[in-house]
Design an enzyme around this catalytic site. Structure first.
Site, short mmCIF file in Angstrom:
data_model
loop_
_atom_site.label_atom_id
_atom_site.label_comp_id
_atom_site.label_asym_id
_atom_site.label_seq_id
_atom_site.Cartn_x
_atom_site.Cartn_y
_atom_site.Cartn_z
N CYS A 2 0.89 -1.09 0.14
CA CYS A 2 0.04 0.00 0.23
C CYS A 2 0.93 1.28 0.00
O CYS A 2 1.96 1.25 0.73
CB CYS A 2 -0.85 0.12 1.18
SG CYS A 2 -1.85 -1.24 1.29
N ARG A 29 3.97 -0.08 -4.71
CA ARG A 29 3.71 -0.55 -3.34
C ARG A 29 2.43 -1.36 -3.24
O ARG A 29 1.94 -1.83 -2.22
CB ARG A 29 3.64 0.65 -2.69
CG ARG A 29 4.96 1.14 -2.29
CD ARG A 29 4.88 2.48 -1.12
NE ARG A 29 4.84 2.04 0.15
CZ ARG A 29 5.63 1.63 0.70
NH1 ARG A 29 6.87 1.78 0.24
NH2 ARG A 29 5.51 0.97 2.06
N TRP A 75 -2.69 -2.59 -1.81
CA TRP A 75 -2.39 -4.04 -1.89
C TRP A 75 -3.55 -4.85 -0.81
O TRP A 75 -3.08 -4.62 0.45
CB TRP A 75 -1.14 -4.35 -1.62
CG TRP A 75 -0.47 -5.78 -1.81
CD1 TRP A 75 -0.05 -6.31 -3.14
CD2 TRP A 75 -0.45 -6.80 -1.02
NE1 TRP A 75 0.43 -7.70 -3.05
CE2 TRP A 75 0.10 -8.11 -1.67
CE3 TRP A 75 -0.51 -7.03 0.39
CZ2 TRP A 75 0.17 -9.31 -1.08
CZ3 TRP A 75 -0.58 -8.19 1.05
CH2 TRP A 75 -0.09 -9.20 0.29
N ASN A 101 -1.94 2.17 5.73
CA ASN A 101 -1.15 1.10 5.25
C ASN A 101 -0.70 0.20 6.58
O ASN A 101 -0.22 0.77 7.60
CB ASN A 101 0.32 1.62 4.81
CG ASN A 101 1.38 0.62 4.65
OD1 ASN A 101 1.07 -0.53 4.20
ND2 ASN A 101 2.61 1.03 4.36
N GLY A 102 -0.78 -1.03 6.35
CA GLY A 102 -0.43 -1.98 7.45
C GLY A 102 -1.70 -2.95 7.91
O GLY A 102 -2.74 -2.95 7.01
N GLU A 469 17.88 -17.33 -7.36
CA GLU A 469 17.30 -15.97 -7.59
C GLU A 469 16.86 -15.83 -9.22
O GLU A 469 15.92 -15.19 -9.29
CB GLU A 469 18.46 -15.08 -7.56
CG GLU A 469 18.39 -13.55 -8.11
CD GLU A 469 16.95 -13.01 -7.25
OE1 GLU A 469 16.48 -13.52 -6.28
OE2 GLU A 469 16.65 -11.91 -7.59
N LYS A 473 12.98 -14.77 -10.27
CA LYS A 473 12.90 -13.51 -11.22
C LYS A 473 11.71 -14.13 -12.26
O LYS A 473 11.07 -13.64 -12.76
CB LYS A 473 14.04 -13.33 -12.07
CG LYS A 473 15.15 -12.56 -11.13
CD LYS A 473 14.71 -11.18 -10.94
CE LYS A 473 13.98 -10.77 -9.51
NZ LYS A 473 14.61 -11.01 -8.46
N GLU A 476 8.18 -14.63 -10.99
CA GLU A 476 7.43 -13.45 -10.33
C GLU A 476 6.88 -12.51 -11.56
O GLU A 476 5.99 -11.62 -11.48
CB GLU A 476 7.98 -12.81 -9.22
CG GLU A 476 9.35 -12.07 -9.75
CD GLU A 476 9.78 -11.43 -8.57
OE1 GLU A 476 9.30 -10.79 -7.67
OE2 GLU A 476 11.10 -11.24 -8.68
N HIS A 492 17.35 -36.14 -7.55
CA HIS A 492 16.63 -36.80 -6.24
C HIS A 492 15.38 -36.58 -6.34
O HIS A 492 14.66 -36.81 -5.38
CB HIS A 492 17.35 -36.17 -5.14
CG HIS A 492 18.68 -36.57 -5.03
ND1 HIS A 492 19.07 -37.78 -4.47
CD2 HIS A 492 19.77 -36.07 -4.85
CE1 HIS A 492 20.56 -37.89 -4.44
NE2 HIS A 492 20.90 -36.71 -4.88
N LYS A 585 6.01 -3.71 -4.02
CA LYS A 585 7.64 -3.74 -3.63
C LYS A 585 7.96 -3.99 -2.52
O LYS A 585 8.93 -4.60 -2.15
CB LYS A 585 7.84 -2.32 -4.30
CG LYS A 585 9.28 -2.04 -4.30
CD LYS A 585 10.18 -2.63 -5.38
CE LYS A 585 11.54 -2.52 -5.44
NZ LYS A 585 12.46 -3.52 -6.00
O1 M6R Z 1 13.21 -4.67 0.27
P1 M6R Z 1 13.64 -6.04 0.73
O2 M6R Z 1 14.91 -6.33 -0.11
O3 M6R Z 1 13.69 -6.35 2.29
O4 M6R Z 1 12.62 -6.91 -0.09
C1 M6R Z 1 12.56 -8.54 0.20
C2 M6R Z 1 11.72 -9.06 -0.66
O5 M6R Z 1 10.37 -8.86 -0.42
C3 M6R Z 1 11.99 -8.77 -2.34
O6 M6R Z 1 13.45 -9.11 -2.28
C4 M6R Z 1 11.30 -9.50 -3.40
O7 M6R Z 1 11.48 -10.96 -3.22
C5 M6R Z 1 11.71 -8.86 -4.54
N1 M6R Z 1 11.21 -7.85 -5.13
C6 M6R Z 1 11.77 -10.15 -5.76
O8 M6R Z 1 12.24 -9.45 -6.94
#
Ligand code: M6R
Length: 590
Positions: A2, A29, A75, A101-102, A469, A473, A476, A492, A585
């Site tokens: 949010c 956000r 969100w 927000n929260g 990682e 990518k 998502e 396995h 984000k």
């Molecule tokens: O702001 P942060 O690095 O603490 O966020 C952690 C995760 O939410 C963040 O790395 C998320 O997995 C990525 N945006 C994915 O690309």
């Protein structure tokens, strides 16, 4: 999660225009719905809608020019994605309007109490208790300011809240557990979840702490404590990010802009004050037990760094997902060091882990991108990534910045700081050519595999975290199911999913080549299509992406073509690369 933006000016600027622009820049956000409440002539008018605010123009809001306005991009947590659940939320009489927000953990209790007083609720959100409670207290004789303070004191959970009242020419805000920054202009003020929302108007900010409340009126702003209402004087900082960094410029998407920016951000990440680096190395040396903690991509950077600390510095570090950190509480004491890694510095799971550690006297070192973030302020040592604002929901440049800083620290711990710096600079210098050479290859791959249901990535040793990682990518942003594995693990169980034409990315390095190539062969003989990322070609690769060898710094380089592949898959599949579905984000709820 949010985004909040609120503005109170002297009437020169149109508050609705400021808020609309701010919301557009905060959309990363959350983008399930959006809304604006504008105060004019002792009336409040609210506009809300589901979906992204994207191309909405000021005229479409149909709001008269005003000097105070609040906005929210959502969100969803409590209550489905529906217009009635979009913020702002109002009291029954419409006099009080609130954005939040929260999460309010005790909202059911408060809702029951207010319902007994005859108040009718019209949404499914936790937020709606706030405006109703403020109004309820005001009917009992409290001022708007006092009713706001008392209401927020009665909330359990996390919040950043902003409120306006039709009859009161003030803007109120408060935070506890969710971010809220005060922007200070020449004759106006801003309250926002993040600085880019108002950066084009001012770079002067005051970072609010938990339990801070701000009152903005004709006489300026004052910060008071939610707990006792006492005023305190806060420092005003100047933000170093410039407004152009928060814009797309010549790029179609923030994702490609930020991938491209790695040409400079890797270098910026290791250009740190030498005293600060010495302090970090001393803390690592002195520690008896080190925990690397993060979420999502930042967690992957921690996993990657644990290999580097082992290889370069011969040091064992524990790597823990922030959301699981509580289970390690018994192993913490004053000699423990936590290295908390985060782009935003506002991730709720991570902040919770840091609080757990702090209760045990653990020293906190953070690696963070957002200056003035909560994580930065509660850490004993803070290393800033210097990557500039990362707007795309996917972490790209922040990941390679985190890796660069952590690699440098591993070299520092081994007393080989200059060698580390030189190696990382070599990667930095090659980013341009990695992008240039791999882009046509990954774009063709995206065309070929855009309808695949599964993709796999394998890597051994240092390349294993890159496989994790890379998979994150791809899934998502393109919504193709992708999984990263240690090269030895696929056989396995998951090898059962390999069939004709399933794409498998094989991350190969000088030290792992022999074994990973054997794993690639096992996959190829079952029909898998092998995309090899390596410094040398191999007959097992159906497609080869050449990345020079950088030894211990390989992970910084080898993720870049996968970031690009993810982008192209998203484009080919018609997905929005900057705002993937269901994501936000900054994940500020646990
Ligand atoms: O702001 P942060 O690095 O603490 O966020 C952690 C995760 O939410 C963040 O790395 C998320 O997995 C990525 N945006 C994915 O690309």
């Amino acid at each position: 999660m949010c985004g909040i933006i609120a503005y109170r000016g002297d009437g020169e600027k149109d508050a609705n225009e400021v808020v609309l622009k701010g919301l557009k820049s905060l959309e990363y956000r959350g983008y399930d719905s959006w809304g604006v409440a504008s105060r004019k002539d002792q009336k409040i008018k609210q506009i809300k809608n589901i979906g992204k605010i994207g191309h909405i123009e000021l005229e479409q809001l149909g709001l008269a020019k005003s000097k105070t306005s609040i906005g929210h991009t959502r969100w969803a947590t409590h209550g489905s994605v529906h217009k009635r659940n979009a913020h702002p939320h109002a009291s029954s009489c419409g006099s009080v309007s609130v954005v939040h927000n929260g999460i309010i953990e005790n909202f059911q209790e408060l809702r029951a109490m207010l319902s007994e007083e005859g108040i009718e609720f019209s949404t499914d959100t936790d937020t709606e208790v706030i405006p109703h409670n403020i109004m309820h207290l005001m009917k009992g004789g409290d001022s708007f300011e006092e009713a706001f303070r008392k209401t927020l004191l009665s909330l359990r959970g996390s919040f950043a809240v902003v409120a306006i009242h039709s009859d009161h020419d003030v803007l109120l805000g408060a935070r506890n557990g969710s971010p809220l920054v005060l922007g200070i202009g020449d004759n106006d003020h801003f309250l926002a979840s993040d600085v880019p929302a108002f950066l084009e108007h001012t770079s002067k900010v005051t970072y609010l702490d938990d339990d801070d409340m701000v009152v903005i009126s004709d006489s300026g702003h004052k910060v008071i404590s939610l707990l006792d209402g006492k005023e305190s004087i806060r420092d005003i900082h100047t933000v170093t990010w410039d407004v152009e960094q928060a814009k797309k410029g010549k790029y179609d998407h923030f994702m490609t802009k930020e991938i491209d920016e790695q040409k400079t951000t890797i270098k910026n990440a290791i250009e740190q004050d030498s005293e600060l680096i010495d302090k970090c190395i001393e803390a690592l040396n002195d520690a008896n037990g080190v925990f690397f903690v993060g979420c999502g991509t930042s967690y992957h950077a921690c996993v990657s760094a644990s290999y580097q600390f082992s290889h370069i510095a011969k040091e064992h570090v524990n790597v823990v997902l922030a959301s699981e950190f509580r289970n390690y509480e018994e192993f913490l004491n004053e000699k423990t060091l936590m290295v908390a890694v985060s782009q935003s510095g506002e991730t709720a799971d991570l902040l919770d882990a840091v609080k757990t550690a702090k209760r045990k006297g653990v020293k906190i070192m953070c690696i963070v991108n957002v200056m003035g973030s909560t994580l930065m302020r509660i850490s004993d040592i803070a290393v800033l990534m210097n990557a500039g604002p990362e707007i795309c929901v996917l972490s790209t440049k922040s990941y390679t910045s985190q890796l660069s800083i952590l690699t440098l620290l591993a070299y520092g711990l081994a007393d080989r700081l200059d060698e580390g710096r030189r190696l990382i600079m070599k990667v930095s210098d090659s980013v341009g050519s990695i992008i240039k050479k791999s882009e046509p290859i990954v774009s063709a791959l995206a065309e070929r595999f855009k309808t695949s249901s599964n993709m796999f990535l394998i890597g051994r040793d240092l390349a294993y975290p890159s496989a994790l990682e890379g998979a994150l990518k791809i899934k998502e942003v393109s919504y193709i199911h992708a999984e990263g594995f240690a090269g030895g693990e696929l056989k396995h169980g998951t090898i059962a999913l390999i069939e004709e034409n399933v794409p498998v990315i094989v991350l190969s390095t000088d030290s792992t080549r022999e074994l990973i190539v054997s794993n690639a062969m096992e996959i190829r003989s079952r029909g898998g299509y092998i995309i090899g990322i390596d410094s040398v070609p191999n007959p097992v690769f159906d497609t080869f992406i050449k990345i020079d060898s950088f030894g211990n710094a390989d992970p910084i380089a080898m993720i870049i073509p996968i970031q690009l592949l993810s982008y192209h898959l998203a484009i080919q599949r018609g997905c929005d690369p900057d705002k993937p579905r269901n994501l936000a984000k900054s994940v500020t709820v646990k």
